[in-house]
Scaffold this motif. Structure first.
Motif, mmCIF file in Angstrom:
data_model
loop_
_atom_site.group_PDB
_atom_site.id
_atom_site.type_symbol
_atom_site.label_atom_id
_atom_site.label_comp_id
_atom_site.label_asym_id
_atom_site.label_seq_id
_atom_site.Cartn_x
_atom_site.Cartn_y
_atom_site.Cartn_z
ATOM 1 N N TYR A 146 1.007 -1.322 -0.005
ATOM 2 C CA TYR A 146 0.170 -0.012 -0.013
ATOM 3 C C TYR A 146 0.566 1.165 -0.063
ATOM 4 C CZ TYR A 146 -3.761 -3.118 1.365
ATOM 5 O OH TYR A 146 -4.546 -4.262 1.441
ATOM 6 N N PRO A 147 0.309 2.255 -0.812
ATOM 7 C CA PRO A 147 -0.976 2.609 -1.021
ATOM 8 C C PRO A 147 -1.046 2.109 -2.707
ATOM 9 C CG PRO A 147 0.040 4.519 -1.226
ATOM 10 C CD PRO A 147 1.278 3.459 -0.417
ATOM 11 N N ASP A 148 -0.251 1.245 -3.006
ATOM 12 C CA ASP A 148 -0.144 0.892 -4.501
ATOM 13 C C ASP A 148 -1.189 -0.189 -4.773
ATOM 14 O OD1 ASP A 148 3.013 1.650 -5.382
ATOM 15 O OD2 ASP A 148 2.847 1.010 -3.274
ATOM 16 N N ASN A 149 -1.626 -0.665 -3.752
ATOM 17 C CA ASN A 149 -2.869 -1.587 -3.834
ATOM 18 C C ASN A 149 -2.471 -2.746 -4.655
ATOM 19 O OD1 ASN A 149 -5.552 -1.556 -2.798
ATOM 20 N ND2 ASN A 149 -6.393 -1.080 -4.742
ATOM 21 N N LEU A 150 -1.263 -3.238 -4.351
ATOM 22 C CA LEU A 150 -0.919 -4.409 -5.145
ATOM 23 C C LEU A 150 -0.555 -5.509 -4.280
ATOM 24 C CD1 LEU A 150 1.920 -3.012 -7.478
ATOM 25 C CD2 LEU A 150 -0.508 -3.771 -7.971
ATOM 26 N N TYR A 151 -0.929 -6.894 -4.863
ATOM 27 C CA TYR A 151 -0.813 -8.198 -4.028
ATOM 28 C C TYR A 151 0.269 -8.840 -4.660
ATOM 29 C CZ TYR A 151 -2.111 -12.697 -1.570
ATOM 30 O OH TYR A 151 -1.989 -13.577 -0.785
ATOM 31 N N PHE A 152 0.971 -9.682 -3.889
ATOM 32 C CA PHE A 152 2.150 -10.430 -4.158
ATOM 33 C C PHE A 152 1.844 -11.669 -3.634
ATOM 34 C CE2 PHE A 152 3.571 -6.357 -4.459
ATOM 35 C CZ PHE A 152 4.378 -6.182 -5.709
ATOM 36 N N PRO A 153 1.148 -12.783 -4.256
ATOM 37 C CA PRO A 153 0.814 -14.045 -3.465
ATOM 38 C C PRO A 153 1.954 -14.768 -2.885
ATOM 39 C CG PRO A 153 -0.088 -13.945 -5.688
ATOM 40 C CD PRO A 153 0.646 -12.735 -5.435
ATOM 41 N N SER A 154 2.886 -14.767 -3.904
ATOM 42 C CA SER A 154 4.369 -15.448 -3.597
ATOM 43 C C SER A 154 5.605 -14.934 -3.944
ATOM 44 C CB SER A 154 4.031 -16.953 -4.186
ATOM 45 O OG SER A 154 5.478 -17.893 -3.979
ATOM 46 N N VAL A 155 6.268 -14.391 -2.839
ATOM 47 C CA VAL A 155 7.645 -13.611 -3.336
ATOM 48 C C VAL A 155 8.738 -14.698 -2.593
ATOM 49 C CG1 VAL A 155 9.023 -11.587 -2.794
ATOM 50 C CG2 VAL A 155 6.553 -11.410 -3.025
ATOM 51 N N PRO A 156 9.307 -15.385 -3.387
ATOM 52 C CA PRO A 156 10.503 -16.204 -2.841
ATOM 53 C C PRO A 156 11.513 -15.454 -2.087
ATOM 54 C CG PRO A 156 10.102 -16.751 -5.101
ATOM 55 C CD PRO A 156 9.439 -15.174 -4.871
ATOM 56 N N TYR A 157 11.910 -16.234 -1.126
ATOM 57 C CA TYR A 157 13.045 -15.618 -0.290
ATOM 58 C C TYR A 157 14.348 -15.332 -1.060
ATOM 59 C CZ TYR A 157 10.924 -17.656 3.878
ATOM 60 O OH TYR A 157 10.078 -17.916 5.003
ATOM 61 N N SER A 158 14.438 -15.973 -2.101
ATOM 62 C CA SER A 158 15.741 -15.743 -2.891
ATOM 63 C C SER A 158 15.650 -14.474 -3.851
ATOM 64 C CB SER A 158 15.621 -16.862 -4.197
ATOM 65 O OG SER A 158 14.622 -16.968 -4.836
ATOM 66 N N LEU A 159 14.313 -13.822 -3.926
ATOM 67 C CA LEU A 159 13.886 -12.412 -4.582
ATOM 68 C C LEU A 159 13.736 -11.324 -3.599
ATOM 69 C CD1 LEU A 159 11.937 -13.619 -7.670
ATOM 70 C CD2 LEU A 159 14.086 -13.277 -7.309
ATOM 71 N N GLY A 160 14.050 -11.783 -2.153
ATOM 72 C CA GLY A 160 13.443 -10.784 -0.995
ATOM 73 C C GLY A 160 14.232 -9.361 -1.371
ATOM 74 N N GLU A 161 15.503 -9.677 -1.591
ATOM 75 C CA GLU A 161 16.481 -8.409 -1.659
ATOM 76 C C GLU A 161 16.113 -7.450 -2.738
ATOM 77 O OE1 GLU A 161 21.061 -6.954 -2.071
ATOM 78 O OE2 GLU A 161 20.701 -8.563 -0.958
ATOM 79 N N ALA A 162 15.880 -8.149 -3.975
ATOM 80 C CA ALA A 162 15.481 -7.515 -5.197
ATOM 81 C C ALA A 162 14.053 -6.833 -5.065
ATOM 82 C CB ALA A 162 15.207 -8.553 -6.298
ATOM 83 N N PHE A 163 13.144 -7.318 -4.266
ATOM 84 C CA PHE A 163 11.856 -6.792 -3.809
ATOM 85 C C PHE A 163 12.115 -5.508 -2.978
ATOM 86 C CE2 PHE A 163 7.984 -6.009 -1.700
ATOM 87 C CZ PHE A 163 6.776 -6.384 -2.726
ATOM 88 N N VAL A 164 12.848 -5.729 -2.084
ATOM 89 C CA VAL A 164 13.349 -4.538 -1.326
ATOM 90 C C VAL A 164 13.696 -3.261 -1.971
ATOM 91 C CG1 VAL A 164 14.670 -3.488 0.596
ATOM 92 C CG2 VAL A 164 13.439 -5.589 0.839
ATOM 93 N N LYS A 165 14.655 -3.751 -2.978
ATOM 94 C CA LYS A 165 15.079 -2.556 -3.889
ATOM 95 C C LYS A 165 14.215 -1.931 -4.833
ATOM 96 C CE LYS A 165 20.067 -4.201 -3.910
ATOM 97 N NZ LYS A 165 20.960 -4.837 -4.814
ATOM 98 N N ARG A 166 13.370 -2.972 -5.440
ATOM 99 C CA ARG A 166 12.508 -2.510 -6.412
ATOM 100 C C ARG A 166 11.210 -1.637 -5.766
ATOM 101 N NH1 ARG A 166 12.670 -1.576 -11.687
ATOM 102 N NH2 ARG A 166 10.988 -2.106 -12.893
ATOM 103 N N TYR A 167 10.871 -1.977 -4.584
ATOM 104 C CA TYR A 167 9.726 -1.477 -4.271
ATOM 105 C C TYR A 167 9.647 -0.469 -3.116
ATOM 106 C CZ TYR A 167 7.162 -4.411 -7.291
ATOM 107 O OH TYR A 167 6.617 -4.993 -8.488
ATOM 108 N N LEU A 168 10.918 -0.671 -2.201
ATOM 109 C CA LEU A 168 11.026 0.211 -1.049
ATOM 110 C C LEU A 168 12.261 1.051 -0.847
ATOM 111 C CD1 LEU A 168 10.372 -2.660 1.441
ATOM 112 C CD2 LEU A 168 8.860 -1.087 0.601
ATOM 113 N N ILE A 169 13.204 1.153 -2.122
ATOM 114 C CA ILE A 169 14.458 1.958 -2.041
ATOM 115 C C ILE A 169 14.319 2.634 -3.496
ATOM 116 C CG2 ILE A 169 16.680 2.429 -1.874
ATOM 117 C CD1 ILE A 169 16.643 -0.169 -0.191
ATOM 118 N N PRO A 170 13.610 3.883 -3.677
ATOM 119 C CA PRO A 170 13.632 4.554 -4.938
ATOM 120 C C PRO A 170 14.601 4.625 -5.697
ATOM 121 C CG PRO A 170 11.882 5.693 -3.380
ATOM 122 C CD PRO A 170 13.130 4.483 -2.559
#
Length: 302
Positions: A146-170
């Motif tokens: 939120y507030p993007d209003n998106l749902y990720f049903p399965s984020v593998p642990y192996s992609l966790g750092e990439a997720f942090v960079k992509r969505y939480l660190i502009p």
């Protein structure tokens, strides 16, 4: 009654800068924002009209752990660019959720220790919830963003750092370009009511949360609005981990179908029917209980 138009398609950081969000499978929004509808404000919460069984139950807090009953709540919620709700399926979190090595909070902490730091002017919060994970994988997270209003049903642990960079660190989201092609991403369709019940962190939240959860579920069920797993429709109600403000227990966070969040504090079971009637059904915020969220309070009620 007053009306305040939210920031809409602009999200401001503490330095009043705007950054662009990467394109997500046809869903293009500024980084950390989504289209939001205006909410109206009402001063007080209307009283309940029926007794569901525990509508008038009073949470009993320890003598040495009081709440601030007369606190002015507006502005006590943290200012966030993004908030993640992680589905854990339980409420047995340690006092500090990052102590659980498999938690998303631990991942964020490990990223920071490895030098993948937060942007100083970009704030986000990771909140664990009792919502059931939507994945059979034991090494993956189910995440609402939120507030993007998106749902990720399965984020593998192996992609966790990439997720942090992509969505939480502009400043670093380009480093994880292409991540969307590796993940299933859906718009969220169910509003969520998250109630802070992190008992191992503070007993006050642990005392009031079960009462509030029970009352919300009863009231929503009476109105035919409670989530139904067979149809996939309705409002989900969950306990969540620490969101800040023990002295404002009960803390209730409402995320609507558009991604707008409303934070309430000092909520008791007797407020639930009023919150459902005003905020959930009528898009009106009860100012007396309002801590913050993605809707700012109008000055005339401050």
């Amino acid at each position: 009654m007053a009306t305040f138009l939210p920031r809409g398609l602009l999200c401001w950081s503490s330095t009043r800068s705007v950054v662009a969000m990467p394109r997500v499978r046809g869903l293009t929004r500024p980084f950390g924002c989504s289209p939001m509808k205006p909410y109206e404000f009402v001063q007080t919460c209307p009283p309940p009209t029926v007794d569901t069984g525990c509508t008038y139950c009073e949470p009993k807090y320890p003598l040495l752990k009081p709440i601030k009953k007369d606190a002015k709540l507006a502005g006590t919620a943290p200012v966030l660019n993004r908030q993640l709700l992680v589905s854990t399926g339980h409420s047995g979190w340690p006092s500090k959720t990052e102590k659980d090595a498999s938690s998303f909070e631990a991942l964020v902490r490990n990223c920071q220790l490895a030098g993948v730091a937060r942007d100083p002017d970009y704030n986000f919060m990771v909140t664990s919830t009792t919502l059931a994970p939507d994945t059979a994988q034991t090494d993956a997270w189910s995440i609402y963003l939120y507030p993007d209003n998106l749902y990720f049903p399965s984020v593998p642990y192996s992609l966790g750092e990439a997720f942090v960079k992509r969505y939480l660190i502009p400043s670093r989201h380009d480093e994880a370009a292409g991540l969307e092609d590796k993940l299933e991403i859906r718009p969220t369709t169910n509003p969520i009511i998250a109630i802070c019940g992190h008992a191992s962190r503070d007993v006050r939240c642990g005392i009031v949360a079960p009462l509030l959860q029970d009352e919300f579920e009863r009231v929503l069920a009476m109105k035919g609005m409670l989530y139904d797993a067979t149809t996939g429709k309705g409002i989900k109600v969950a306990i969540c981990s620490h969101v800040g403000g023990h002295v404002y227990a009960g803390n209730v966070l409402y995320f609507d179908e558009d991604g707008t969040s409303v934070w309430y504090g000092l909520v008791k079971p007797e407020h639930v029917q009023g919150i459902v009637a005003e905020t959930v059904e009528q898009k009106r915020i009860v100012y007396a209980l309002y801590r913050g969220g993605t809707v700012a309070a109008p000055l005339e009620l401050a």
